[in-house]
Write a protein that holds these residues in place. Sequence first.
Motif, PDB file in Angstrom:
ATOM      1  N   ILE A 261      -8.256   1.251  -2.541  1.00  0.00           N
ATOM      2  CA  ILE A 261      -7.888   2.548  -2.782  1.00  0.00           C
ATOM      3  C   ILE A 261      -8.195   3.379  -1.601  1.00  0.00           C
ATOM      4  CG2 ILE A 261      -8.065   4.752  -4.137  1.00  0.00           C
ATOM      5  CD1 ILE A 261      -9.187   3.109  -6.391  1.00  0.00           C
ATOM      6  N   GLN A 262      -7.212   4.172  -1.126  1.00  0.00           N
ATOM      7  CA  GLN A 262      -7.685   5.087   0.109  1.00  0.00           C
ATOM      8  C   GLN A 262      -7.145   6.528  -0.207  1.00  0.00           C
ATOM      9  OE1 GLN A 262      -4.622   6.722   1.859  1.00  0.00           O
ATOM     10  NE2 GLN A 262      -6.137   7.437   3.286  1.00  0.00           N
ATOM     11  N   THR A 263      -7.902   7.235  -0.065  1.00  0.00           N
ATOM     12  CA  THR A 263      -7.934   8.884  -0.282  1.00  0.00           C
ATOM     13  C   THR A 263      -8.225   9.431   1.118  1.00  0.00           C
ATOM     14  OG1 THR A 263     -10.102   9.221  -1.075  1.00  0.00           O
ATOM     15  CG2 THR A 263      -8.093   8.752  -2.761  1.00  0.00           C
ATOM     16  N   GLN A 264      -8.015  10.820   0.965  1.00  0.00           N
ATOM     17  CA  GLN A 264      -8.359  11.325   2.370  1.00  0.00           C
ATOM     18  C   GLN A 264      -8.303  13.053   1.965  1.00  0.00           C
ATOM     19  OE1 GLN A 264      -4.393  10.019   3.250  1.00  0.00           O
ATOM     20  NE2 GLN A 264      -3.636  11.870   4.070  1.00  0.00           N
TER      21      GLN A 264
ATOM     22  N   THR B 220      -4.671  22.061  -2.054  1.00  0.00           N
ATOM     23  CA  THR B 220      -5.135  20.923  -1.772  1.00  0.00           C
ATOM     24  C   THR B 220      -5.754  20.105  -2.479  1.00  0.00           C
ATOM     25  OG1 THR B 220      -6.896  21.332  -0.024  1.00  0.00           O
ATOM     26  CG2 THR B 220      -4.734  21.296   0.915  1.00  0.00           C
TER      27      THR B 220
ATOM     28  N   ALA C 175      -7.079  -0.040   4.729  1.00  0.00           N
ATOM     29  CA  ALA C 175      -6.630  -0.523   3.359  1.00  0.00           C
ATOM     30  C   ALA C 175      -5.641  -1.482   3.323  1.00  0.00           C
ATOM     31  CB  ALA C 175      -6.401   1.049   2.803  1.00  0.00           C
TER      32      ALA C 175
ATOM     33  N   HIS D  88      -1.910  11.843  -3.976  1.00  0.00           N
ATOM     34  CA  HIS D  88      -2.283  11.708  -2.562  1.00  0.00           C
ATOM     35  C   HIS D  88      -2.964  10.310  -2.169  1.00  0.00           C
ATOM     36  CE1 HIS D  88      -1.751  15.962  -0.808  1.00  0.00           C
ATOM     37  NE2 HIS D  88      -0.621  15.116  -0.886  1.00  0.00           N
ATOM     38  N   MET D  89      -3.482   9.507  -3.133  1.00  0.00           N
ATOM     39  CA  MET D  89      -4.352   8.169  -2.940  1.00  0.00           C
ATOM     40  C   MET D  89      -3.344   7.123  -2.710  1.00  0.00           C
ATOM     41  SD  MET D  89      -6.088   7.301  -6.500  1.00  0.00           S
ATOM     42  CE  MET D  89      -5.207   7.037  -8.093  1.00  0.00           C
ATOM     43  N   ARG D  90      -3.717   6.270  -2.156  1.00  0.00           N
ATOM     44  CA  ARG D  90      -2.990   5.040  -1.872  1.00  0.00           C
ATOM     45  C   ARG D  90      -3.791   3.838  -2.539  1.00  0.00           C
ATOM     46  NH1 ARG D  90      -2.418   8.058   2.708  1.00  0.00           N
ATOM     47  NH2 ARG D  90      -0.339   8.274   3.627  1.00  0.00           N
ATOM     48  N   GLU D  91      -2.952   2.915  -3.209  1.00  0.00           N
ATOM     49  CA  GLU D  91      -3.244   1.999  -3.763  1.00  0.00           C
ATOM     50  C   GLU D  91      -2.230   0.844  -3.612  1.00  0.00           C
ATOM     51  OE1 GLU D  91      -5.954   2.660  -7.773  1.00  0.00           O
ATOM     52  OE2 GLU D  91      -3.892   3.670  -7.898  1.00  0.00           O
TER      53      GLU D  91
ATOM     54  N   ARG E 266      -9.761   7.514 -14.632  1.00  0.00           N
ATOM     55  CA  ARG E 266     -10.260   6.461 -13.760  1.00  0.00           C
ATOM     56  C   ARG E 266     -11.802   6.779 -13.795  1.00  0.00           C
ATOM     57  NH1 ARG E 266      -6.022   4.614  -9.890  1.00  0.00           N
ATOM     58  NH2 ARG E 266      -7.683   3.388  -9.317  1.00  0.00           N
TER      59      ARG E 266
ATOM     60  N   PRO F  27     -11.731   6.445  -7.893  1.00  0.00           N
ATOM     61  CA  PRO F  27     -11.081   6.298  -6.842  1.00  0.00           C
ATOM     62  C   PRO F  27     -11.828   7.071  -5.441  1.00  0.00           C
ATOM     63  CG  PRO F  27     -10.060   7.990  -7.881  1.00  0.00           C
ATOM     64  CD  PRO F  27     -11.146   7.493  -8.728  1.00  0.00           C
ATOM     65  N   LYS F  28     -12.746   7.596  -5.723  1.00  0.00           N
ATOM     66  CA  LYS F  28     -13.396   8.294  -4.819  1.00  0.00           C
ATOM     67  C   LYS F  28     -14.622   7.486  -4.329  1.00  0.00           C
ATOM     68  CE  LYS F  28     -11.066  11.965  -3.891  1.00  0.00           C
ATOM     69  NZ  LYS F  28     -10.673  12.486  -2.497  1.00  0.00           N
TER      70      LYS F  28
ATOM     71  N   LEU G  66       0.849  -1.051  -0.071  1.00  0.00           N
ATOM     72  CA  LEU G  66       0.126   0.036  -0.024  1.00  0.00           C
ATOM     73  C   LEU G  66       0.892   1.278   0.168  1.00  0.00           C
ATOM     74  CD1 LEU G  66      -3.047   0.720   0.087  1.00  0.00           C
ATOM     75  CD2 LEU G  66      -2.628   1.242   2.604  1.00  0.00           C
TER      76      LEU G  66
ATOM     77  N   LEU H  28     -12.927  15.670  -8.773  1.00  0.00           N
ATOM     78  CA  LEU H  28     -12.705  14.745  -9.569  1.00  0.00           C
ATOM     79  C   LEU H  28     -14.112  14.629 -10.392  1.00  0.00           C
ATOM     80  CD1 LEU H  28     -10.760  13.177 -11.168  1.00  0.00           C
ATOM     81  CD2 LEU H  28     -11.363  11.151  -9.444  1.00  0.00           C
TER      82      LEU H  28
ATOM     83  N   TYR I 189      -7.268  16.751   2.659  1.00  0.00           N
ATOM     84  CA  TYR I 189      -6.153  17.447   2.819  1.00  0.00           C
ATOM     85  C   TYR I 189      -6.064  18.855   3.680  1.00  0.00           C
ATOM     86  CZ  TYR I 189      -2.565  13.934   1.902  1.00  0.00           C
ATOM     87  OH  TYR I 189      -1.659  12.907   2.056  1.00  0.00           O
ATOM     88  N   GLY I 190      -5.200  19.320   4.024  1.00  0.00           N
ATOM     89  CA  GLY I 190      -5.038  20.838   4.305  1.00  0.00           C
ATOM     90  C   GLY I 190      -5.504  20.984   5.582  1.00  0.00           C
ATOM     91  N   PRO I 191      -6.032  22.204   5.650  1.00  0.00           N
ATOM     92  CA  PRO I 191      -6.551  22.914   7.002  1.00  0.00           C
ATOM     93  C   PRO I 191      -7.471  21.820   7.909  1.00  0.00           C
ATOM     94  CG  PRO I 191      -7.009  24.416   5.412  1.00  0.00           C
ATOM     95  CD  PRO I 191      -6.392  23.431   4.751  1.00  0.00           C
TER      96      PRO I 191
ATOM     97  N   GLU J 285      -3.138  16.002  -7.846  1.00  0.00           N
ATOM     98  CA  GLU J 285      -3.393  15.804  -6.382  1.00  0.00           C
ATOM     99  C   GLU J 285      -3.869  14.496  -6.257  1.00  0.00           C
ATOM    100  OE1 GLU J 285      -5.243  15.599  -2.617  1.00  0.00           O
ATOM    101  OE2 GLU J 285      -6.156  15.750  -4.213  1.00  0.00           O
ATOM    102  N   ILE J 286      -5.002  13.936  -6.715  1.00  0.00           N
ATOM    103  CA  ILE J 286      -5.530  12.745  -6.576  1.00  0.00           C
ATOM    104  C   ILE J 286      -4.525  11.500  -6.585  1.00  0.00           C
ATOM    105  CG2 ILE J 286      -7.417  11.148  -7.343  1.00  0.00           C
ATOM    106  CD1 ILE J 286      -9.110  13.380  -6.998  1.00  0.00           C
TER     107      ILE J 286
ATOM    108  N   ILE K 105      -6.024   4.003   6.458  1.00  0.00           N
ATOM    109  CA  ILE K 105      -4.530   3.546   5.881  1.00  0.00           C
ATOM    110  C   ILE K 105      -4.537   2.068   6.397  1.00  0.00           C
ATOM    111  CG2 ILE K 105      -2.199   3.529   5.782  1.00  0.00           C
ATOM    112  CD1 ILE K 105      -2.445   6.761   5.872  1.00  0.00           C
TER     113      ILE K 105
END
Lengths: 69, 374, 262, 185
Positions: free
Chosen positions: D36-39, B115, D25, B174-177, B283, D64-65, B5, B359, D41-43, B170-171, D22
């Motif tokens: 797939i893991q997303t999050q 972000t 995942a 920052h994403m994890r796969e 995607r 991915p979302k 991951l 997205l 971000y920022g403030p 950014e997508i 995480i």
Amino acid sequence: MSGRFQVEIDPAYCKACRLCIQVCPKKVLAQRADGKAIVENPDDCIGCQLCEWHCPDFAITIKGEKKNG
Amino acid sequence: MAKQLVQGNEACVEAAIAAGVSFFAGYPITPSTEIAEKMAEKLPAKGKVFIQMEDEIASMAAIIGASLTGAKSMTATSGPGFSLMQENIGYAAMTEVPVVVVNVQRGGPSTGTPTLPSQGDMMQARWGTHGDHPVIALAPSSVQETYDLTFEAFNLSEKYMVPVVLLMDEIVGHMREGIELYKPEKIIDRRKPVQSPEEYLPYQTDDSLIPALAPFGQGYRYHVTGLIHDETGFPSNSPKVIEGLVERINKKIDKHADEIITYNSFDVDDADVVLLAYGSPVRSARQVQQAARQEGLKVGLVQMITVWPFPHKVLSQLYRQTEATFIVPELSLGQLADELSKSVPREKILRVNRNDGSLITPAQLDAVVREAVR
Amino acid sequence: MNYKNYLRWNKLPHIWCPGCGHGIVLGAFLRAVAQRELNKDDVAVVSGIGCSSRAAGYVDFNTLHTAHGRAIPFATGIKLSRPDMKVIVLTGDGDATAIGGNHFIHAARRNLDLTVIVFNNNIYGMTSGQFSPMTPHINFATTAPHGNFDYPFDLVELAKGAGATYVARGAAAYPRQLEKAIGQGLDHEGFSVIEAMSQCPTYYGRKNKMGTAEQMLKWQKENATVSSNPGEKIPLGVFVQVERPEYTKLTGQFIDSVSGGK
Amino acid sequence: MSKHWEIIISGSGGQGVITAGIILAAAALKDGKNVIQTQSYGPEARGGASRCEVLISEENLAYPKVQQCNMLVALTQEALNKYSSLIAPGGMLITDKSIDTSALSNDIIVLKAPVYSTVANIGNLMVANILVLGVLNSVIDAVTGDSLAAAVSSRVPPSTIELNMKALTEGNRVGKELKREVEIA
């Protein structure tokens, strides 16, 4: 050459700025009609190299026994 | 090999290290910062150099300097930093010094949305620096592709002696796969001079049009300048030299475009509708395209992996073959669609644009596809 | 070796105007190099943009003529990748302190082993006479036709404040002193700055009624001094010479400690 | 249970919801699932409502979302208020007993767990994220217990492994009880 030092000026590089003439303490150098420097009193050269060091155009070389390398 | 991951930005770092990067200079900026952070953590442990510079201009300059000594060098940034790097991207293009520049795209213009994702830098990646110049840009749409294309970026850069932009977003960053962190099969290193130092002309080229720049400090002394220069590397104002150099540095990429350009196509041969995308919108496009095919709708997808040079030949040929309607989902107001209109008639292009920091959703795209096939 | 053998004679005469001080500074630099018998292949000379930065093209080393203000970060990349090479930056007052000011102070802060020679002619010569951050207050320039109301940098103080570990000032009017100042900078391990006062008769001189190159050189001679009691005159000499761990050394040690010497 | 999970874990910044996502995942990947893991971000990550998305599927994942959230975990009232509208009809919510869920529509399965009281018993509020992960997984069985335990122990600071494993165990227990209650109801 009777002097201990030889002053060589390459007119191809001289841009006639007169700095060498100004800095020479012995008035060895003078100006040609076209403004470029010539060696007028070679025997008076004391090898101080001020003209060479002040020449922005690498046109002057002092040969002979030098004070500095 | 077991999948791990990994975050997109981390995958870029892992691949760069596997590709042999030995110098990274950068300046922190969201959403690319994890690249600098991981480089700072990992490079010293490999005996390699990481330096955080005072800004992005300096970062670009430093990697070019390092590359001139033979080091594989890279930097990473995002929109505002990419703007600052343009000056020296031009320098690298002009002097033919290989470097890899990662741009994890965020929303713009200006500081925009740090972000959130965007694809607003597509044209900047091509034309951000002034003058007619060559560039190669690659765009991953997944974490695995980020890993794969980071290698490719180094290889292309070394092979063609050109700056290569890895155009992430950014997508993807920052994403994890789950991905495979494999060892690259093929690592390309820049050509070495064949002449002796006495006979060496740094910018003399053969049929490939690619010069062999000797690393500094190895006995080949020469001059490098951002001014127009002749084969010796020294400046020239001769019209012939000017024309020759500008043409050659561009032609060295154009000439090899077929080798450089890669893309994936899905179900396009009989397509009534072709989706064209790169980066994270792929995607959404893939989901919609697969669902449409399951319903029997003749929808295909072209995923551009090479964004620059642009695959005009491929796309115009595909259009001639299918006369399909092209639907272009992108996270900008139409940079990709506009470029496509050079090879596909404008009236055959439908745009799906999104610039609100999200997205493009499959639902949003699906509606346009259905309208088009109807 | 004769210092003139470090020149690329096929590139001369250079583009500098008659009486320009830059050739004098370049000569002093090359004599300092020659005294140290530096191997041409082991030296990289990096320059930015401007009259002074054309110097890189005239010297027979690995030479890199970069973008305006950026010589130092390019040099940083070279030096960090090849710490064994001698990396020298030839730059001008505008190049180093205006557009390149940020890079200048940060390289000084890091104490990276670069020798930076700033050809200071108090003006932008290449673009025909605009004021620079080192144009004196109420001097004239094409972009200061009514007098320059900006206050200038004192480069020595700037370098000192930013952390340079060797700082000196020389002048074209004192070529022997300049050569020594540059030489000591080459010997120093760390970020070395040598400001070299240079006359620009074509633009700065003309705009400020300084007269010919000869008169400008004379002015320099009279208004700058190597004396330790300079009074109102511009002081020449070495102002900072301190030991502080050098950046590539630190980087190397850090890499060794993290990698276990791999 | 559905083989396609679209999970949002939310809470306030600093509660470790992203770490939890995480870990989930990583466990799913270990099980051979697509993930797939997303999050956010920022403030948001520095306070306020923070969220992490995890997609787990037997099928290939393209988009991915989260599109149809079938599981929302909300550790705070603020997070629930912000993200509850994302829950698809028939989807589930896991939250703390103290949180007011009265505004939610009837087609959402609401599971209220004693998250904070249990972590208070363990003695450390910082492990609420891992505890709720245990709750979540016991309810939906998205990943195997072994993989989840392995992912927890490999992704929390070494000095906190014991504490976190305890939280996971407690979470599993709480989750199993909740699941029983739901099935009885």
